[in-house]
Design a protein around this motif. Structure first.
Motif, PDB file in Angstrom:
ATOM      1  N   PHE A 134       2.849   2.536 -15.141  1.00  0.00           N
ATOM      2  CA  PHE A 134       2.784   1.687 -13.954  1.00  0.00           C
ATOM      3  C   PHE A 134       2.098   2.370 -12.774  1.00  0.00           C
ATOM      4  O   PHE A 134       1.799   1.733 -11.771  1.00  0.00           O
ATOM      5  N   TYR A 135       1.818   3.669 -12.911  1.00  0.00           N
ATOM      6  CA  TYR A 135       1.242   4.443 -11.807  1.00  0.00           C
ATOM      7  C   TYR A 135      -0.091   3.869 -11.338  1.00  0.00           C
ATOM      8  O   TYR A 135      -0.320   3.671 -10.150  1.00  0.00           O
ATOM      9  N   SER A 136      -0.960   3.588 -12.297  1.00  0.00           N
ATOM     10  CA  SER A 136      -2.307   3.115 -11.941  1.00  0.00           C
ATOM     11  C   SER A 136      -2.262   1.767 -11.237  1.00  0.00           C
ATOM     12  O   SER A 136      -3.060   1.497 -10.329  1.00  0.00           O
ATOM     13  N   LEU A 157      -2.099  -1.443  -0.555  1.00  0.00           N
ATOM     14  CA  LEU A 157      -1.088  -0.809   0.291  1.00  0.00           C
ATOM     15  C   LEU A 157      -1.642   0.506   0.836  1.00  0.00           C
ATOM     16  O   LEU A 157      -1.012   1.566   0.751  1.00  0.00           O
ATOM     17  N   ASP A 158      -2.836   0.411   1.392  1.00  0.00           N
ATOM     18  CA  ASP A 158      -3.535   1.617   1.849  1.00  0.00           C
ATOM     19  C   ASP A 158      -2.806   2.338   2.975  1.00  0.00           C
ATOM     20  O   ASP A 158      -3.055   3.528   3.225  1.00  0.00           O
ATOM     21  N   HIS A 159      -1.919   1.648   3.670  1.00  0.00           N
ATOM     22  CA  HIS A 159      -1.188   2.260   4.779  1.00  0.00           C
ATOM     23  C   HIS A 159      -0.008   3.103   4.297  1.00  0.00           C
ATOM     24  O   HIS A 159       0.682   3.739   5.103  1.00  0.00           O
ATOM     25  N   LEU A 160       0.227   3.121   2.966  1.00  0.00           N
ATOM     26  CA  LEU A 160       1.358   3.867   2.417  1.00  0.00           C
ATOM     27  C   LEU A 160       0.886   4.994   1.512  1.00  0.00           C
ATOM     28  O   LEU A 160      -0.084   4.839   0.758  1.00  0.00           O
ATOM     29  N   ARG A 161       1.573   6.115   1.573  1.00  0.00           N
ATOM     30  CA  ARG A 161       1.309   7.214   0.656  1.00  0.00           C
ATOM     31  C   ARG A 161       1.870   6.864  -0.724  1.00  0.00           C
ATOM     32  O   ARG A 161       2.641   5.914  -0.875  1.00  0.00           O
ATOM     33  N   SER A 162       1.504   7.660  -1.736  1.00  0.00           N
ATOM     34  CA  SER A 162       1.945   7.384  -3.112  1.00  0.00           C
ATOM     35  C   SER A 162       3.467   7.329  -3.216  1.00  0.00           C
ATOM     36  O   SER A 162       4.027   6.449  -3.869  1.00  0.00           O
ATOM     37  N   SER A 163       4.146   8.284  -2.568  1.00  0.00           N
ATOM     38  CA  SER A 163       5.612   8.301  -2.631  1.00  0.00           C
ATOM     39  C   SER A 163       6.205   7.080  -1.939  1.00  0.00           C
ATOM     40  O   SER A 163       7.195   6.502  -2.413  1.00  0.00           O
ATOM     41  N   GLU A 164       5.586   6.642  -0.843  1.00  0.00           N
ATOM     42  CA  GLU A 164       6.079   5.473  -0.113  1.00  0.00           C
ATOM     43  C   GLU A 164       5.874   4.199  -0.923  1.00  0.00           C
ATOM     44  O   GLU A 164       6.726   3.299  -0.908  1.00  0.00           O
ATOM     45  N   LYS A 176      -3.489   0.892  -7.207  1.00  0.00           N
ATOM     46  CA  LYS A 176      -4.573  -0.065  -6.939  1.00  0.00           C
ATOM     47  C   LYS A 176      -4.151  -1.221  -6.021  1.00  0.00           C
ATOM     48  O   LYS A 176      -5.000  -2.004  -5.590  1.00  0.00           O
ATOM     49  N   LEU A 177      -2.866  -1.325  -5.736  1.00  0.00           N
ATOM     50  CA  LEU A 177      -2.396  -2.419  -4.878  1.00  0.00           C
ATOM     51  C   LEU A 177      -2.860  -2.209  -3.434  1.00  0.00           C
ATOM     52  O   LEU A 177      -3.042  -1.076  -2.989  1.00  0.00           O
ATOM     53  N   VAL A 194       0.790  -8.215  -3.774  1.00  0.00           N
ATOM     54  CA  VAL A 194       1.637  -7.039  -3.998  1.00  0.00           C
ATOM     55  C   VAL A 194       2.838  -7.409  -4.861  1.00  0.00           C
ATOM     56  O   VAL A 194       3.222  -6.661  -5.768  1.00  0.00           O
ATOM     57  N   GLN A 195       3.428  -8.564  -4.619  1.00  0.00           N
ATOM     58  CA  GLN A 195       4.576  -9.016  -5.399  1.00  0.00           C
ATOM     59  C   GLN A 195       4.224  -9.135  -6.878  1.00  0.00           C
ATOM     60  O   GLN A 195       4.969  -8.684  -7.746  1.00  0.00           O
TER      61      GLN A 195
END
Length: 256
Positions: free
Chosen positions: A20-22, A29-36, A26-27, A72-73
Protein backbone atom coordinates in the motif's frame (compact mmCIF):
# COMPACT_ATOMS: atom_id res chain seq x y z
CA UNK A 1 -10.06 -11.10 6.10
CA UNK A 2 -9.85 -13.54 9.04
CA UNK A 3 -8.81 -16.61 7.05
CA UNK A 4 -7.12 -19.72 8.43
CA UNK A 5 -3.58 -19.53 7.10
CA UNK A 6 -0.86 -21.91 8.20
CA UNK A 7 1.75 -20.28 10.47
CA UNK A 8 4.54 -18.47 8.68
CA UNK A 9 7.79 -19.26 10.46
CA UNK A 10 10.34 -17.10 8.56
CA UNK A 11 11.26 -13.89 10.33
CA UNK A 12 9.47 -10.79 9.12
CA UNK A 13 11.37 -8.34 6.96
CA UNK A 14 10.21 -5.02 8.38
CA UNK A 15 12.51 -3.09 6.05
CA UNK A 16 10.43 -4.10 3.01
CA UNK A 17 7.84 -1.53 2.00
CA UNK A 18 4.29 -2.90 2.06
CA UNK A 19 2.20 -2.91 -1.11
CA UNK A 20 0.00 0.00 0.00
CA UNK A 21 3.05 2.28 0.28
CA UNK A 22 3.12 3.31 -3.36
CA UNK A 23 -0.59 4.17 -3.34
CA UNK A 24 -0.23 6.35 -0.24
CA UNK A 25 2.72 8.18 -1.77
CA UNK A 26 0.81 9.00 -4.98
CA UNK A 27 -2.25 10.50 -3.28
CA UNK A 28 -2.69 14.31 -3.48
CA UNK A 29 -1.42 14.90 0.03
CA UNK A 30 1.68 16.92 -0.78
CA UNK A 31 1.31 18.96 2.41
CA UNK A 32 1.96 15.83 4.52
CA UNK A 33 5.15 13.90 5.14
CA UNK A 34 5.21 10.11 4.61
CA UNK A 35 4.71 9.41 8.32
CA UNK A 36 1.82 11.89 8.49
CA UNK A 37 0.15 10.25 5.48
CA UNK A 38 0.49 6.89 7.15
CA UNK A 39 -1.02 8.09 10.45
CA UNK A 40 -3.86 9.83 8.61
CA UNK A 41 -4.62 6.61 6.76
CA UNK A 42 -4.50 4.64 10.03
CA UNK A 43 -7.01 7.01 11.60
CA UNK A 44 -9.28 6.64 8.57
CA UNK A 45 -9.11 2.81 8.64
CA UNK A 46 -9.72 2.76 12.38
CA UNK A 47 -12.72 5.04 11.91
CA UNK A 48 -14.16 2.74 9.22
CA UNK A 49 -13.64 -0.46 11.24
CA UNK A 50 -14.69 0.80 14.66
CA UNK A 51 -17.55 3.06 13.58
CA UNK A 52 -15.87 5.99 15.33
CA UNK A 53 -16.55 9.34 13.58
CA UNK A 54 -13.49 10.68 11.79
CA UNK A 55 -11.99 13.67 13.56
CA UNK A 56 -12.72 16.97 11.80
CA UNK A 57 -9.01 17.84 11.61
CA UNK A 58 -8.29 14.50 9.92
CA UNK A 59 -11.11 15.06 7.44
CA UNK A 60 -9.68 18.49 6.64
CA UNK A 61 -6.24 17.01 5.99
CA UNK A 62 -7.77 14.59 3.49
CA UNK A 63 -8.91 17.49 1.32
CA UNK A 64 -10.80 20.74 1.63
CA UNK A 65 -12.75 20.30 -1.58
CA UNK A 66 -15.20 17.47 -2.19
CA UNK A 67 -13.31 16.21 -5.24
CA UNK A 68 -9.93 16.02 -3.52
CA UNK A 69 -11.48 14.44 -0.41
CA UNK A 70 -13.19 11.71 -2.44
CA UNK A 71 -9.95 11.03 -4.35
CA UNK A 72 -8.05 10.51 -1.11
CA UNK A 73 -10.92 8.47 0.34
CA UNK A 74 -10.89 6.10 -2.65
CA UNK A 75 -7.11 5.79 -2.36
CA UNK A 76 -7.37 4.99 1.34
CA UNK A 77 -9.98 2.29 0.64
CA UNK A 78 -7.69 0.81 -2.03
CA UNK A 79 -4.91 0.68 0.55
CA UNK A 80 -7.14 -1.33 2.91
CA UNK A 81 -7.68 -3.89 0.15
CA UNK A 82 -3.94 -4.02 -0.55
CA UNK A 83 -3.24 -4.49 3.16
CA UNK A 84 -5.66 -7.43 3.27
CA UNK A 85 -3.99 -9.02 0.23
CA UNK A 86 -0.54 -8.66 1.75
CA UNK A 87 -1.72 -10.08 5.08
CA UNK A 88 -2.89 -13.18 3.21
CA UNK A 89 0.57 -13.54 1.66
CA UNK A 90 2.40 -12.86 4.94
CA UNK A 91 0.14 -14.32 7.66
CA UNK A 92 0.33 -12.94 11.19
CA UNK A 93 3.14 -10.52 10.35
CA UNK A 94 2.87 -7.08 11.90
CA UNK A 95 2.91 -5.14 8.63
CA UNK A 96 1.65 -1.90 10.17
CA UNK A 97 4.12 -1.89 13.05
CA UNK A 98 6.95 -2.78 10.69
CA UNK A 99 6.12 0.13 8.41
CA UNK A 100 5.83 2.43 11.43
CA UNK A 101 9.33 1.38 12.51
CA UNK A 102 10.65 2.06 9.04
CA UNK A 103 9.16 5.57 8.92
CA UNK A 104 10.26 6.62 12.40
CA UNK A 105 13.88 6.58 13.41
CA UNK A 106 15.07 4.64 16.45
CA UNK A 107 15.88 7.97 18.13
CA UNK A 108 12.28 9.19 17.74
CA UNK A 109 10.87 5.95 19.14
CA UNK A 110 13.30 6.00 22.07
CA UNK A 111 12.32 9.57 22.96
CA UNK A 112 8.67 8.48 22.98
CA UNK A 113 9.51 5.40 25.05
CA UNK A 114 8.53 3.01 22.24
CA UNK A 115 10.39 -0.27 21.89
CA UNK A 116 8.87 -2.82 19.50
CA UNK A 117 9.55 -6.43 20.45
CA UNK A 118 11.20 -8.37 17.58
CA UNK A 119 8.85 -10.81 15.87
CA UNK A 120 10.96 -13.90 16.64
CA UNK A 121 10.86 -13.03 20.37
CA UNK A 122 7.07 -12.59 20.19
CA UNK A 123 6.70 -16.00 18.58
CA UNK A 124 8.93 -17.65 21.17
CA UNK A 125 6.91 -16.15 24.06
CA UNK A 126 3.65 -17.15 22.36
CA UNK A 127 4.73 -20.79 22.08
CA UNK A 128 5.55 -20.77 25.81
CA UNK A 129 2.24 -19.18 26.77
CA UNK A 130 -0.42 -20.88 24.62
CA UNK A 131 -0.94 -23.98 22.51
CA UNK A 132 -3.54 -25.51 20.22
CA UNK A 133 -3.92 -28.46 22.59
CA UNK A 134 -4.77 -26.12 25.47
CA UNK A 135 -7.44 -24.43 23.34
CA UNK A 136 -8.90 -27.78 22.24
CA UNK A 137 -9.35 -28.84 25.88
CA UNK A 138 -11.43 -25.80 26.78
CA UNK A 139 -14.98 -26.55 27.87
CA UNK A 140 -17.94 -24.84 26.14
CA UNK A 141 -18.08 -21.23 27.24
CA UNK A 142 -14.44 -21.09 28.35
CA UNK A 143 -12.06 -18.64 26.68
CA UNK A 144 -8.38 -17.68 26.68
CA UNK A 145 -8.03 -14.28 28.33
CA UNK A 146 -4.94 -12.24 27.46
CA UNK A 147 -3.96 -8.77 28.67
CA UNK A 148 -1.43 -6.56 26.90
CA UNK A 149 -0.78 -3.46 29.07
CA UNK A 150 1.59 -1.94 26.49
CA UNK A 151 0.37 -3.46 23.25
CA UNK A 152 2.04 -1.34 20.58
CA UNK A 153 0.75 -2.55 17.24
CA UNK A 154 -0.38 -5.89 18.69
CA UNK A 155 2.62 -7.95 17.64
CA UNK A 156 2.56 -10.25 20.69
CA UNK A 157 -1.15 -10.95 20.20
CA UNK A 158 -0.61 -11.78 16.52
CA UNK A 159 2.07 -14.28 17.56
CA UNK A 160 -0.32 -15.92 20.04
CA UNK A 161 -3.05 -16.08 17.39
CA UNK A 162 -0.57 -17.71 15.01
CA UNK A 163 0.06 -20.50 17.55
CA UNK A 164 -3.67 -20.99 18.23
CA UNK A 165 -4.57 -20.98 14.53
CA UNK A 166 -8.28 -21.79 14.03
CA UNK A 167 -8.82 -21.51 17.80
CA UNK A 168 -8.01 -17.79 17.85
CA UNK A 169 -11.74 -17.05 18.06
CA UNK A 170 -11.53 -18.37 21.65
CA UNK A 171 -9.20 -15.51 22.57
CA UNK A 172 -10.43 -12.49 24.55
CA UNK A 173 -7.68 -9.91 24.38
CA UNK A 174 -7.55 -6.58 26.19
CA UNK A 175 -4.87 -4.32 24.72
CA UNK A 176 -3.81 -0.98 26.18
CA UNK A 177 -1.41 1.67 24.93
CA UNK A 178 -0.70 5.29 25.79
CA UNK A 179 -0.12 6.16 22.11
CA UNK A 180 -3.37 6.54 20.16
CA UNK A 181 -1.57 5.63 16.92
CA UNK A 182 -0.50 2.32 18.45
CA UNK A 183 -4.13 1.73 19.43
CA UNK A 184 -5.18 2.31 15.81
CA UNK A 185 -2.58 -0.17 14.50
CA UNK A 186 -3.47 -2.77 17.12
CA UNK A 187 -7.22 -2.49 16.48
CA UNK A 188 -6.73 -2.80 12.72
CA UNK A 189 -4.31 -5.74 12.98
CA UNK A 190 -6.48 -7.77 15.34
CA UNK A 191 -9.73 -7.01 13.54
CA UNK A 192 -8.25 -7.95 10.15
CA UNK A 193 -7.24 -11.32 11.63
CA UNK A 194 -10.58 -11.95 13.34
CA UNK A 195 -9.16 -11.82 16.87
CA UNK A 196 -11.74 -10.85 19.56
CA UNK A 197 -10.25 -7.76 21.17
CA UNK A 198 -10.92 -4.70 23.28
CA UNK A 199 -8.43 -1.91 22.63
CA UNK A 200 -7.95 0.73 25.30
CA UNK A 201 -6.28 4.11 24.86
CA UNK A 202 -4.86 4.63 28.32
CA UNK A 203 -1.94 4.63 30.73
CA UNK A 204 -1.55 1.21 32.35
CA UNK A 205 0.83 2.53 35.03
CA UNK A 206 -1.32 5.45 36.13
CA UNK A 207 -4.59 3.53 35.59
CA UNK A 208 -5.96 6.22 33.27
CA UNK A 209 -8.28 5.57 30.34
CA UNK A 210 -9.26 7.94 27.53
CA UNK A 211 -11.01 5.61 25.11
CA UNK A 212 -12.13 2.00 24.66
CA UNK A 213 -13.18 0.13 21.52
CA UNK A 214 -14.54 -3.41 21.26
CA UNK A 215 -14.21 -5.04 17.86
CA UNK A 216 -16.94 -7.04 16.15
CA UNK A 217 -15.24 -10.39 16.80
CA UNK A 218 -15.31 -9.81 20.57
CA UNK A 219 -19.02 -8.98 20.36
CA UNK A 220 -19.80 -12.03 18.21
CA UNK A 221 -17.63 -14.29 20.35
CA UNK A 222 -19.25 -13.15 23.58
CA UNK A 223 -22.73 -13.66 22.14
CA UNK A 224 -21.78 -17.22 21.15
CA UNK A 225 -20.12 -17.87 24.52
CA UNK A 226 -23.21 -16.74 26.43
CA UNK A 227 -25.36 -19.01 24.28
CA UNK A 228 -23.02 -21.94 25.01
CA UNK A 229 -23.20 -21.25 28.75
CA UNK A 230 -27.00 -21.01 28.56
CA UNK A 231 -27.21 -24.33 26.69
CA UNK A 232 -24.83 -25.95 29.19
CA UNK A 233 -26.96 -24.70 32.10
CA UNK A 234 -30.11 -26.20 30.53
CA UNK A 235 -28.38 -29.53 29.85
CA UNK A 236 -27.00 -29.66 33.41
CA UNK A 237 -30.50 -29.01 34.78
CA UNK A 238 -31.93 -31.86 32.66
CA UNK A 239 -29.16 -34.23 33.82
CA UNK A 240 -29.74 -33.30 37.47
CA UNK A 241 -33.46 -33.87 37.05
CA UNK A 242 -32.89 -37.30 35.50
CA UNK A 243 -30.45 -38.19 38.28
CA UNK A 244 -32.96 -37.12 40.94
CA UNK A 245 -35.71 -39.24 39.34
CA UNK A 246 -33.48 -42.31 39.17
CA UNK A 247 -32.65 -41.88 42.88
CA UNK A 248 -36.30 -41.58 43.95
CA UNK A 249 -37.74 -44.69 45.74
CA UNK A 250 -40.19 -46.71 43.73
CA UNK A 251 -43.73 -46.51 45.19
CA UNK A 252 -45.75 -49.76 45.29
CA UNK A 253 -48.77 -49.88 43.10
CA UNK A 254 -52.05 -49.49 44.94
CA UNK A 255 -54.38 -52.45 44.94
CA UNK A 256 -58.01 -52.08 44.10
Amino acid sequence: MASDCSPAKPAADHSAKPSFYSVLEKLPLDHLRSSERFFLWLEFVFSVMSGTPLDSSAAEKMGRGRSSYETVQRGFLDCIALLGDEMERRPYEDLLGGYHEMLNSRIDRTVNGQFYTPTNICRMMARITVSEQFAENLKPGEVISLSEPSCGSGRNVLAAAEVLGRHRSKMRVTCTDIDIRACWMCYINLTMWGIPATVVHGDSLRLKEWGRWVNMFWQLGEAERKQQLKSKKIMDAIKNLQFAESDSPAFPRSRN
